[in-house]
Scaffold this active site. Sequence first.
Site, short mmCIF file in Angstrom:
data_model
loop_
_atom_site.label_atom_id
_atom_site.label_comp_id
_atom_site.label_asym_id
_atom_site.label_seq_id
_atom_site.Cartn_x
_atom_site.Cartn_y
_atom_site.Cartn_z
CG HIS A 55 34.99 43.68 32.15
ND1 HIS A 55 36.25 43.81 32.70
CD2 HIS A 55 34.27 42.97 33.05
CE1 HIS A 55 36.29 43.18 33.87
NE2 HIS A 55 35.10 42.68 34.09
N GLY A 88 32.21 39.29 64.83
CA GLY A 88 31.55 40.31 65.64
C GLY A 88 32.22 41.66 65.64
CG ASP A 95 28.69 44.85 68.88
OD1 ASP A 95 29.32 44.51 67.86
OD2 ASP A 95 29.22 45.31 69.90
CG ASP A 105 35.31 49.88 24.19
OD1 ASP A 105 35.48 50.45 23.11
OD2 ASP A 105 34.62 48.85 24.33
CG ASP A 152 28.22 38.85 32.28
OD1 ASP A 152 28.14 38.57 33.48
OD2 ASP A 152 29.22 38.59 31.58
CG ASP A 203 35.87 47.10 18.17
OD1 ASP A 203 35.26 47.96 18.83
OD2 ASP A 203 36.69 47.37 17.26
CG ASN A 208 33.00 42.10 27.62
OD1 ASN A 208 33.19 43.23 27.19
ND2 ASN A 208 33.95 41.40 28.24
CG ASP A 225 28.11 42.13 64.92
OD1 ASP A 225 27.88 42.54 66.08
OD2 ASP A 225 28.95 42.67 64.17
CD GLU A 275 28.78 40.94 36.85
OE1 GLU A 275 29.31 40.05 37.53
OE2 GLU A 275 29.06 41.13 35.65
CG ASP A 292 37.33 42.64 24.75
OD1 ASP A 292 36.54 42.43 25.68
OD2 ASP A 292 37.66 43.77 24.36
#
Length: 540
Positions: free
Chosen positions: A236, A300, A404, A183, A232, A203, A104, A427, A262, A201
Amino acid sequence: MDNGTMLQGFSWYLPADGAHWRRLAKSAQRLADEGVTAVWLPPAYKGQAGGFDVGYGVYDTYDLGEFDQKGTVATKYGTKDEYLACIRALQAAGVQALGDVVLNQRMGADATEDVVAREVAANDRNRVVAGPHKIRAWTRFCFPGRRGRYSAFTWDWRCFHGVDWDDATRRGGIYLFDGKSRDNEVDHDDNGNYDYLMGCDVDLSYPPVYDELVRWGKWYLDTTGLDGFRFDALKHMGREFYQRWLPEMRDYAGRELFSVGEYWTPRVDELVSYINDMPTMSLFDVPLHYHFYSASCSNGDFDLSKLFDRTLSTWNPVRAVTFVENHDTQPGQALQSLVLPWFKPSAYACILLREAGYPCVFYGDLYGMPNDGNIPAVVELPLLMEIRRRFAYGRQRDWLDDADTIGWTREGERGREGSGVAVVLTDRAGGAKRMLVGEGHAGELWHCVIGEEKDVRIGSDGWAEFDCGGGRLSVYLSDAAAGVLEHDWVNAIHTPDADPYTDDDPVRAETEEAVREHPELEGEVRRLAREGLDGEGVAG
């Protein structure tokens, strides 16, 4: 089919010692023994910060630690030869090697160019705040240290949408080059159009760029023999790029090339939409990570009955890669959201001992994070990984019916001796769950192997009540399984002295020598070594 477990094979603050490829290669068989089936390797190519770059400030994707560029030949992780040796070591141990692909952005250009650009607002990339004017941008990449080897392609301003720095005025901003447009198939919930992330960035729709990235991808596969990819910053990037590029790579390689992306958003509908457009790619279950983070910080007050609601592992378990932590969630990073230590064992039980998703264990949780006072490893994690590898099979039944206290069971499978598991987590105050493990376990005695609860006898109907202390995790296995597990745990498949940060520690070497000479005393040798005595003294 055996349970798979991915390892993110790095953390952000690893020492910049050029030794990480060697560490991972040395650990390959041990990782395989612990149930790791794939290792996500960090970005292997030269970054703008040379030997200190984690890999996301991409400079030259053809330089895998081979050329003297950015003040170094090796990357932060080592040389090209060591990288290739690491991949071969993993594959020889039966572990897939996944390459981190960052396409990217580019950083660390070799020269500037004068370009006409418009400045756009940081919080709304669709709004122009300054009309077309000339800026001086660091956009020319000619890679003088490589001298055209592998590719003679040079990058100039036409290869990018824009930058975040005008060198003529020494002023930061977000600049969109004249004649370029963002984009559209990217995240629009943040900043209007989140195509721009940082640096130059790329293209991806510019034909010469696309053609070059196809050439690079084929070269990368030929050079490394990788088994797949981690992609990655998908939110974007226009979706059409990987819709074209990834099938081309698979056709060229003639194999599946498992791929996980991601797409960082807490909104599961965004992930589902992306998967619908990219049905052969998995995604990280970011919403589930944020549920773990919220639960750990809520004192909690998080409703555990909703822990898996609106997560990718619930909506599309086949395409979900579940995780507790990664390099971006570490302290000091832009996406900092570190799950608090008290809840981490429970969070890892949720991804390792359930049937949905492909779990990804974080290197920093397995070995500790060498930052912020050295955040310790999750002590229970190797044991949870072993339980997944050997016993977490069969039909799953859920008791996710309390704010809980929640639990689930796995019934086990024929042919997997001792398989089956019961899990309870809380929790707030302690609690208990009456749960069914299956009539095939009737009369068995089950032990709490994580937690401090009493043994449980399974009823003739396959039901039993399983306890859990306040804010704790309890994991139960059958008597047969627990007996074998205890033997393996004493013999330490994964031990503190296997920490890759201390491979050259003389105490460790002496300890291993003492264990080889006196295997009957291994448990005592290791215990005393951890308390600071050397192996020779113990053996004597």
